[in-house]
Design a protein around this motif. Structure first.
Motif, mmCIF file in Angstrom:
data_model
loop_
_atom_site.group_PDB
_atom_site.id
_atom_site.type_symbol
_atom_site.label_atom_id
_atom_site.label_comp_id
_atom_site.label_asym_id
_atom_site.label_seq_id
_atom_site.Cartn_x
_atom_site.Cartn_y
_atom_site.Cartn_z
ATOM 1 N N LEU A 1 0.833 -1.213 0.000
ATOM 2 C CA LEU A 1 0.000 0.000 0.000
ATOM 3 C C LEU A 1 0.869 1.265 0.000
ATOM 4 C CD1 LEU A 1 -2.880 -1.136 2.353
ATOM 5 C CD2 LEU A 1 -3.216 -0.105 0.107
ATOM 6 N N ASP A 2 1.995 1.214 0.697
ATOM 7 C CA ASP A 2 2.908 2.362 0.679
ATOM 8 C C ASP A 2 3.481 2.560 -0.727
ATOM 9 O OD1 ASP A 2 2.496 2.864 3.330
ATOM 10 O OD2 ASP A 2 4.328 1.891 4.036
ATOM 11 N N ARG A 3 3.812 1.438 -1.370
ATOM 12 C CA ARG A 3 4.355 1.522 -2.728
ATOM 13 C C ARG A 3 3.291 2.076 -3.684
ATOM 14 N NH1 ARG A 3 5.404 -3.520 -5.375
ATOM 15 N NH2 ARG A 3 5.854 -4.267 -3.290
ATOM 16 N N ALA A 4 2.050 1.652 -3.494
ATOM 17 C CA ALA A 4 0.955 2.127 -4.353
ATOM 18 C C ALA A 4 0.830 3.647 -4.271
ATOM 19 C CB ALA A 4 -0.355 1.456 -3.943
ATOM 20 N N ALA A 5 1.006 4.203 -3.059
ATOM 21 C CA ALA A 5 0.878 5.659 -2.881
ATOM 22 C C ALA A 5 1.958 6.402 -3.664
ATOM 23 C CB ALA A 5 0.954 6.016 -1.396
ATOM 24 N N GLU A 6 3.104 5.750 -3.854
ATOM 25 C CA GLU A 6 4.175 6.384 -4.637
ATOM 26 C C GLU A 6 3.929 6.242 -6.139
ATOM 27 O OE1 GLU A 6 7.766 4.497 -3.335
ATOM 28 O OE2 GLU A 6 7.403 5.093 -1.256
ATOM 29 N N GLN A 7 3.330 5.118 -6.523
ATOM 30 C CA GLN A 7 3.221 4.810 -7.954
ATOM 31 C C GLN A 7 1.955 5.330 -8.630
ATOM 32 O OE1 GLN A 7 3.700 0.573 -7.912
ATOM 33 N NE2 GLN A 7 5.937 0.675 -7.986
ATOM 34 N N GLU A 8 0.920 5.615 -7.853
ATOM 35 C CA GLU A 8 -0.359 6.020 -8.443
ATOM 36 C C GLU A 8 -0.188 7.269 -9.318
ATOM 37 O OE1 GLU A 8 -3.588 4.815 -8.666
ATOM 38 O OE2 GLU A 8 -3.700 6.577 -9.941
ATOM 39 N N GLU A 9 -0.809 7.225 -10.513
ATOM 40 C CA GLU A 9 -0.666 8.340 -11.452
ATOM 41 C C GLU A 9 -1.662 9.466 -11.203
ATOM 42 O OE1 GLU A 9 -0.790 6.737 -15.441
ATOM 43 O OE2 GLU A 9 0.575 5.122 -14.822
ATOM 44 N N SER A 10 -2.851 9.124 -10.739
ATOM 45 C CA SER A 10 -3.881 10.151 -10.548
ATOM 46 C C SER A 10 -3.621 10.933 -9.262
ATOM 47 C CB SER A 10 -5.260 9.482 -10.485
ATOM 48 O OG SER A 10 -6.105 10.170 -9.596
ATOM 49 N N PRO A 11 -3.655 12.268 -9.319
ATOM 50 C CA PRO A 11 -3.458 13.070 -8.096
ATOM 51 C C PRO A 11 -4.513 12.756 -7.030
ATOM 52 C CG PRO A 11 -3.359 14.448 -10.073
ATOM 53 C CD PRO A 11 -3.800 13.097 -10.526
ATOM 54 N N LEU A 12 -5.780 12.609 -7.449
ATOM 55 C CA LEU A 12 -6.827 12.275 -6.482
ATOM 56 C C LEU A 12 -6.584 10.874 -5.906
ATOM 57 C CD1 LEU A 12 -9.493 12.863 -5.021
ATOM 58 C CD2 LEU A 12 -10.726 12.117 -7.065
ATOM 59 N N GLY A 13 -6.153 9.960 -6.784
ATOM 60 C CA GLY A 13 -5.838 8.605 -6.334
ATOM 61 C C GLY A 13 -4.728 8.608 -5.293
ATOM 62 N N ARG A 14 -3.698 9.426 -5.548
ATOM 63 C CA ARG A 14 -2.596 9.513 -4.578
ATOM 64 C C ARG A 14 -3.088 10.077 -3.249
ATOM 65 N NH1 ARG A 14 0.573 11.177 -8.743
ATOM 66 N NH2 ARG A 14 0.301 13.376 -8.239
ATOM 67 N N GLN A 15 -3.946 11.101 -3.362
ATOM 68 C CA GLN A 15 -4.491 11.719 -2.151
ATOM 69 C C GLN A 15 -5.270 10.671 -1.322
ATOM 70 O OE1 GLN A 15 -6.843 15.165 -3.103
ATOM 71 N NE2 GLN A 15 -7.348 15.587 -0.964
ATOM 72 N N ILE A 16 -6.038 9.824 -2.009
ATOM 73 C CA ILE A 16 -6.807 8.785 -1.318
ATOM 74 C C ILE A 16 -5.862 7.773 -0.659
ATOM 75 C CG2 ILE A 16 -8.348 6.803 -1.705
ATOM 76 C CD1 ILE A 16 -9.792 8.602 -3.805
ATOM 77 N N LEU A 17 -4.824 7.371 -1.381
ATOM 78 C CA LEU A 17 -3.878 6.393 -0.814
ATOM 79 C C LEU A 17 -3.129 6.980 0.381
ATOM 80 C CD1 LEU A 17 -2.638 4.858 -4.172
ATOM 81 C CD2 LEU A 17 -3.967 3.675 -2.422
ATOM 82 N N GLU A 18 -2.869 8.299 0.332
ATOM 83 C CA GLU A 18 -2.221 8.950 1.483
ATOM 84 C C GLU A 18 -3.177 9.011 2.674
ATOM 85 O OE1 GLU A 18 0.717 11.483 -1.410
ATOM 86 O OE2 GLU A 18 -0.832 12.583 -0.316
ATOM 87 N N GLN A 19 -4.463 9.215 2.378
ATOM 88 C CA GLN A 19 -5.452 9.202 3.460
ATOM 89 C C GLN A 19 -5.520 7.814 4.095
ATOM 90 O OE1 GLN A 19 -9.082 10.616 1.674
ATOM 91 N NE2 GLN A 19 -8.598 12.747 2.118
ATOM 92 N N LEU A 20 -5.375 6.790 3.273
ATOM 93 C CA LEU A 20 -5.415 5.426 3.814
ATOM 94 C C LEU A 20 -4.190 5.164 4.696
ATOM 95 C CD1 LEU A 20 -6.779 3.359 0.771
ATOM 96 C CD2 LEU A 20 -8.030 4.272 2.724
ATOM 97 N N GLN A 21 -3.037 5.754 4.334
ATOM 98 C CA GLN A 21 -1.846 5.621 5.190
ATOM 99 C C GLN A 21 -2.103 6.283 6.537
ATOM 100 O OE1 GLN A 21 0.962 7.420 2.370
ATOM 101 N NE2 GLN A 21 2.116 5.507 2.305
ATOM 102 N N GLU A 22 -2.656 7.493 6.468
ATOM 103 C CA GLU A 22 -2.973 8.253 7.686
ATOM 104 C C GLU A 22 -4.009 7.485 8.525
ATOM 105 O OE1 GLU A 22 -1.739 11.011 8.783
ATOM 106 O OE2 GLU A 22 -3.205 11.674 10.276
ATOM 107 N N ASN A 23 -4.962 6.881 7.829
ATOM 108 C CA ASN A 23 -6.004 6.109 8.502
ATOM 109 C C ASN A 23 -5.416 4.936 9.285
ATOM 110 O OD1 ASN A 23 -8.925 5.353 8.817
ATOM 111 N ND2 ASN A 23 -8.232 3.538 7.708
ATOM 112 N N ARG A 24 -4.459 4.239 8.677
ATOM 113 C CA ARG A 24 -3.846 3.080 9.356
ATOM 114 C C ARG A 24 -3.023 3.548 10.560
ATOM 115 N NH1 ARG A 24 -2.893 1.942 4.094
ATOM 116 N NH2 ARG A 24 -0.628 2.108 4.207
ATOM 117 N N LYS A 25 -2.396 4.707 10.422
ATOM 118 C CA LYS A 25 -1.605 5.255 11.532
ATOM 119 C C LYS A 25 -2.529 5.566 12.720
ATOM 120 C CE LYS A 25 1.864 8.881 12.153
ATOM 121 N NZ LYS A 25 1.181 10.102 12.637
#
Lengths: 184, 294
Positions: B46-70
């Motif tokens: 999931l951390d790798r996905a946040a780096e690789q995602e091409e869509s800005p909104l997609g990246r924002q969502i993956l970063e929210q999921l990182q924050e959510n797990r924290k």
């Protein structure tokens, strides 16, 4: 585009929102999911009065996990909206202005959104711990016996959502997915 | 000792004895653990996905999921409010003797205690039609296997229903072949789309019977997402399907992007000359499971 909007949702604000807008909601919203919708529908069919006046209100399709001491609520992310598709058009026609959930809606719901100048928002599915931080107060106001499925009044502060279906008939799920589709 | 059929029942003294209360205690802890902490392989992908995602909104969502797990781990708030129906794989060594009560009751007691003490949501109804909540998230769905040895391996996998509802079984014909299988998997994933909380993990069972393929699909979700099948053609299929799924454009949250799935895990089993069963069990990005060996 980022927008800060107060809820309940005014007719004007609802009509101004467009698919793709990133919106922070502040104010009062209500939760209801499968069992509460079924009961509201039965109440309406029996000629009864709903526990919440739909007019300009926003329903969040959500059933939280139990709150730990000192927290207003537990984990609180969206559930799949399509299970409420059967009930949503009727509620929109009664004045419901916004719905928050995740996943695609039926054509009948999208038509009702257009017809009533309403909006369907997505919250990020599976981000229940994060979303709980934007909820400052939670109170069960009806159907207490349904447990997690009871209707709750929530006070939210900058609750993050994304507009998926707007009053012009736009659908972000369709347009955004098409934009990144790479199948020849 | 008489065995009730007129014969003598032998008692083996070298069996390993396990109190079922140990099972209860471990399952309680694993229910709480699985709902607050993802496994290391899931975190990494999931951390790798946040780096690789091409869509800005997609990246924002993956970063929210990182924050959510924290937040989930630090404040002990479940990662997702749907803390699932509990699926348990229990492999008992054939040299183990369970004592002190009914094993299945001990498993359910562990679920009950975990869901009460862990502030987890009670999402199970007693009857599928009458739908009255059991109030304690029991019963679990328990899959037991007897295996050689004197160990007990338990995997607790709470399953959310946003993605469970999008899962499918296809009874294909042998003539449909590998292309038919691939199409079935892609159809299930695309139909699931935003509903299944992507980026998802796709568990697949191919072969066996109607129920065997479904069970393999569920079990496949518990395999680490960074470990591919050891069977060369299956590994190729896993990699090809992952690339195709990620070309669909569904993306994080279904809001468009290049990361729709994190892994495709496939299990296979011999099947009948007349059949080609395929099951696709979809899991959201909260692919929870906790394993212990006693």
């Amino acid at each position: 585009m980022d927008k800060y909007i107060s809820v309940p949702l005014s007719d004007e604000d609802a009509r101004s929102l467009r698919a793709g807008d990133y919106v922070y909601l502040t104010g009062t919203i209500y939760t209801a999911r499968d069992a509460a919708h079924k009961r509201m529908q039965e109440t309406l069919e029996a000629g009864g009065k709903l526990p919440v006046d739909m007019k300009n209100n926003v329903i969040y399709y959500m059933g939280p996990s139990p709150a730990r001491e000192g927290c207003p609520i537990g984990s609180a992310g969206p559930t799949t909206a399509s299970r409420m598709d059967k009930y949503a058009p009727g509620l929109l026609d009664l004045g419901l202005k916004g719905m928050i959930g995740k996943g695609k809606r039926s054509q009948a719901v999208k038509d009702a959104v257009v017809r009533n100048g309403a909006v369907y928002f997505a919250a990020v599915g599976g981000a229940g711990a994060l979303l709980s931080k934007a909820i400052v107060k939670s109170e069960v106001i009806a159907y207490d016996d349904l447990g997690t499925e009871a209707i709750r009044r929530l006070e939210v502060e900058n609750f993050p959502v994304i507009v998926v279906n707007d009053c012009q008939g736009n659908d972000l799920y369709e347009t955004a997915i098409r934009a990144y589709n790479r199948e020849g | 000792m008489p065995d009730g059929n007129g014969g003598e029942r032998k008692i083996f003294r070298n069996m390993r004895t396990i109190e079922v209360s140990e099972i209860t205690k471990n399952i309680k802890e694993m229910c709480i653990e699985a709902n607050h902490f993802l496994s290391e392989d899931m975190e990494k992908v999931l951390d790798r996905a946040a780096e690789q995602e091409e869509s800005p909104l997609g990246r924002q969502i993956l970063e929210q999921l990182q924050e959510n797990r924290k937040i989930a781990g630090e404040d002990m708030i479940p990662i997702c409010q749907d803390t699932g129906m509990v699926v348990i794989f229990l492999e008992a060594g054939q040299e183990v003797h369970f004592v002190g009560g009914d094993l299945e009751a001990a498993v359910n007691e562990g679920v009950l205690q975990g869901y009460q003490e862990g502030f987890l949501r009670k999402s199970v109804v007693k009857d599928p039609i009458q739908r009255e909540n059991t109030g304690d998230n029991t019963p679990a769905v328990l899959h037991c296997r007897i295996v050689p040895g004197d160990k007990v391996k338990i995997t607790v996998a709470p399953k959310g229903f946003g993605s469970e509802n999008m899962s499918r079984v296809f009874m294909l014909k042998p003539a449909d072949g590998i292309e038919g299988v691939k199409n079935a998997i892609l159809t299930a994933v695309k139909d699931a789309g935003p509903n299944a909380c992507p980026p998802m993990v796709v568990g697949v069972g191919i072969g066996g019977t109607f129920e065997k393929c479904a069970l393999m699909a569920k079990h496949a979700l518990t395999r680490p997402v960074d470990r591919r099948s050891e069977t060369p053609y299956v590994r190729e299929m896993e990699e090809e399907l992952l690339a195709k799924i990620n070309a669909s454009g569904i993306g994080p949250g279904g809001l468009g992007g290049s990361v729709t799935a994190l892994a495709v895990n496939i299990e296979t089993y011999p099947t009948h000359i007349a059949g080609l069963p395929v099951a696709v069990n979809i899991c959201c990005h909260v692919n929870r499971h906790s394993t212990r060996e006693l």
